[in-house]
Design a protein around this motif. Sequence first.
Motif, PDB file in Angstrom:
ATOM      1  N   ARG A   2       1.027  -1.176   0.250  1.00  0.00           N
ATOM      2  CA  ARG A   2       0.118  -0.070  -0.070  1.00  0.00           C
ATOM      3  C   ARG A   2       0.913   1.271   0.005  1.00  0.00           C
ATOM      4  O   ARG A   2       0.601   2.397  -0.836  1.00  0.00           O
ATOM      5  CB  ARG A   2      -0.978  -0.062   1.110  1.00  0.00           C
ATOM      6  N   ASP A  10      -3.002 -13.394  -3.826  1.00  0.00           N
ATOM      7  CA  ASP A  10      -3.620 -12.331  -3.522  1.00  0.00           C
ATOM      8  C   ASP A  10      -2.647 -11.155  -3.508  1.00  0.00           C
ATOM      9  O   ASP A  10      -2.978 -10.049  -4.181  1.00  0.00           O
ATOM     10  CB  ASP A  10      -4.022 -12.343  -2.097  1.00  0.00           C
ATOM     11  N   ASN A  48      -2.153 -10.023  -7.283  1.00  0.00           N
ATOM     12  CA  ASN A  48      -3.154  -9.366  -7.796  1.00  0.00           C
ATOM     13  C   ASN A  48      -3.399  -8.075  -7.180  1.00  0.00           C
ATOM     14  O   ASN A  48      -3.815  -7.160  -7.912  1.00  0.00           O
ATOM     15  CB  ASN A  48      -4.666 -10.396  -7.555  1.00  0.00           C
ATOM     16  N   GLN A  49      -3.147  -8.048  -5.953  1.00  0.00           N
ATOM     17  CA  GLN A  49      -3.045  -6.712  -5.295  1.00  0.00           C
ATOM     18  C   GLN A  49      -2.217  -5.636  -5.904  1.00  0.00           C
ATOM     19  O   GLN A  49      -2.483  -4.385  -6.268  1.00  0.00           O
ATOM     20  CB  GLN A  49      -2.904  -6.545  -3.664  1.00  0.00           C
ATOM     21  N   GLU A  68      -0.727  -5.653  -8.827  1.00  0.00           N
ATOM     22  CA  GLU A  68      -1.411  -5.272 -10.341  1.00  0.00           C
ATOM     23  C   GLU A  68      -2.336  -4.455 -10.309  1.00  0.00           C
ATOM     24  O   GLU A  68      -2.172  -3.449 -11.015  1.00  0.00           O
ATOM     25  CB  GLU A  68      -1.552  -6.627 -11.014  1.00  0.00           C
ATOM     26  N   GLN A  69      -3.332  -4.571  -9.352  1.00  0.00           N
ATOM     27  CA  GLN A  69      -4.482  -3.596  -9.279  1.00  0.00           C
ATOM     28  C   GLN A  69      -3.965  -2.188  -8.978  1.00  0.00           C
ATOM     29  O   GLN A  69      -4.610  -1.075  -9.395  1.00  0.00           O
ATOM     30  CB  GLN A  69      -5.439  -4.138  -8.339  1.00  0.00           C
ATOM     31  N   LEU A  70      -2.929  -2.201  -8.014  1.00  0.00           N
ATOM     32  CA  LEU A  70      -2.450  -0.607  -7.734  1.00  0.00           C
ATOM     33  C   LEU A  70      -1.252  -0.238  -8.606  1.00  0.00           C
ATOM     34  O   LEU A  70      -0.640   0.761  -8.208  1.00  0.00           O
ATOM     35  CB  LEU A  70      -1.765  -0.878  -6.214  1.00  0.00           C
ATOM     36  N   ASP A  71      -1.074  -1.018  -9.800  1.00  0.00           N
ATOM     37  CA  ASP A  71       0.006  -0.610 -10.816  1.00  0.00           C
ATOM     38  C   ASP A  71       1.366  -0.108 -10.285  1.00  0.00           C
ATOM     39  O   ASP A  71       2.025   0.510 -10.706  1.00  0.00           O
ATOM     40  CB  ASP A  71      -0.711   0.620 -11.257  1.00  0.00           C
ATOM     41  N   GLY A  80      -3.620 -12.934 -12.989  1.00  0.00           N
ATOM     42  CA  GLY A  80      -3.841 -11.751 -13.555  1.00  0.00           C
ATOM     43  C   GLY A  80      -3.318 -11.573 -14.849  1.00  0.00           C
ATOM     44  O   GLY A  80      -3.484 -12.411 -15.694  1.00  0.00           O
ATOM     45  N   SER A  81      -2.404 -10.561 -15.473  1.00  0.00           N
ATOM     46  CA  SER A  81      -1.970 -10.782 -16.574  1.00  0.00           C
ATOM     47  C   SER A  81      -0.729 -11.394 -16.760  1.00  0.00           C
ATOM     48  O   SER A  81       0.222 -11.267 -17.605  1.00  0.00           O
ATOM     49  CB  SER A  81      -1.844  -9.245 -17.238  1.00  0.00           C
ATOM     50  N   LYS A  93       4.776 -10.715 -17.337  1.00  0.00           N
ATOM     51  CA  LYS A  93       3.735 -10.171 -17.760  1.00  0.00           C
ATOM     52  C   LYS A  93       3.361 -10.222 -19.073  1.00  0.00           C
ATOM     53  O   LYS A  93       4.223 -10.300 -20.162  1.00  0.00           O
ATOM     54  CB  LYS A  93       3.856  -8.565 -17.331  1.00  0.00           C
TER      55      LYS A  93
END
Length: 186
Positions: free
Chosen positions: A105, A130, A133-134, A136-139, A162-163, A182
Motif C-alpha cells: 500500500r 492475493d 493481484n493486489q 497489479e491492481q495498484l499498478d 492476473g496478466s 507479464k
Amino acid sequence: MRIISGNYGGRRLKSLAGANTRPTTDKVKESIFNMIGPYFEGEKVLDLFAGSGGLAIEAVSRGCAHAVCVDKNYQAVKIIKENIEITKEPEKFTVLKLDADKAIRQLAEEKERFDYLFLDPPYAKQKIIDQINQMEQLDLFSDSAVIVCETDKTVELPETVGSFFQIKKQNYGITAITIYRKEADK
C-alpha cells in the motif's frame, strides 16, 4: 552465502540465525538469475520478504538500478542493512521495516513501479496470488515485469495470475522456483 556475480561478486553476506528465515542458497540464487537475466540494465526490484536481502543485492550487483527490501522482522532488517553496507552503494537500496501488505500500500501511494518482484514468503503464511493481484491492481508493475516466487515444492501455483503467465518452474530439493512474466497484450 555470498554475492555470486556482478559488481559485488564474491562478497560474503550475513544471514539471519534461527528457523524463521530460509536464506536462498547460492545454487538456487544462481539458477534464478540464470533464468531471468543473468544481467540487467537499470531496472527496479522489489524483494517483498527480503530476509537477508540476498536476492535484491544480487540483482543490483548484476545491473539493476535500485532495490526495495521489505521485511517486518527487526533482526532481518538489521542484517539487510549490514549486507547493503558490504556493497558500498547504500543509495541503490531502500529498506522498509513493514508487513508485506502495508508495504504494498505504501509503495502504491508513492507511485512506485517495479520490473522484478521477488516473493519468498514464510512457507506457512503464503498469500502469493492475493499479493500479486493486489500489486497489479495498484499498478506497481512495469509493462515487462517478471515475478520470481520461491515456495515449498509441494505448493502448486497457477499457470496465470492476473496478466502474468508462468514461464518456468524448477525444483531444487524442497524448494520450488516459479517465474511469471507479464503478458504484453493485456
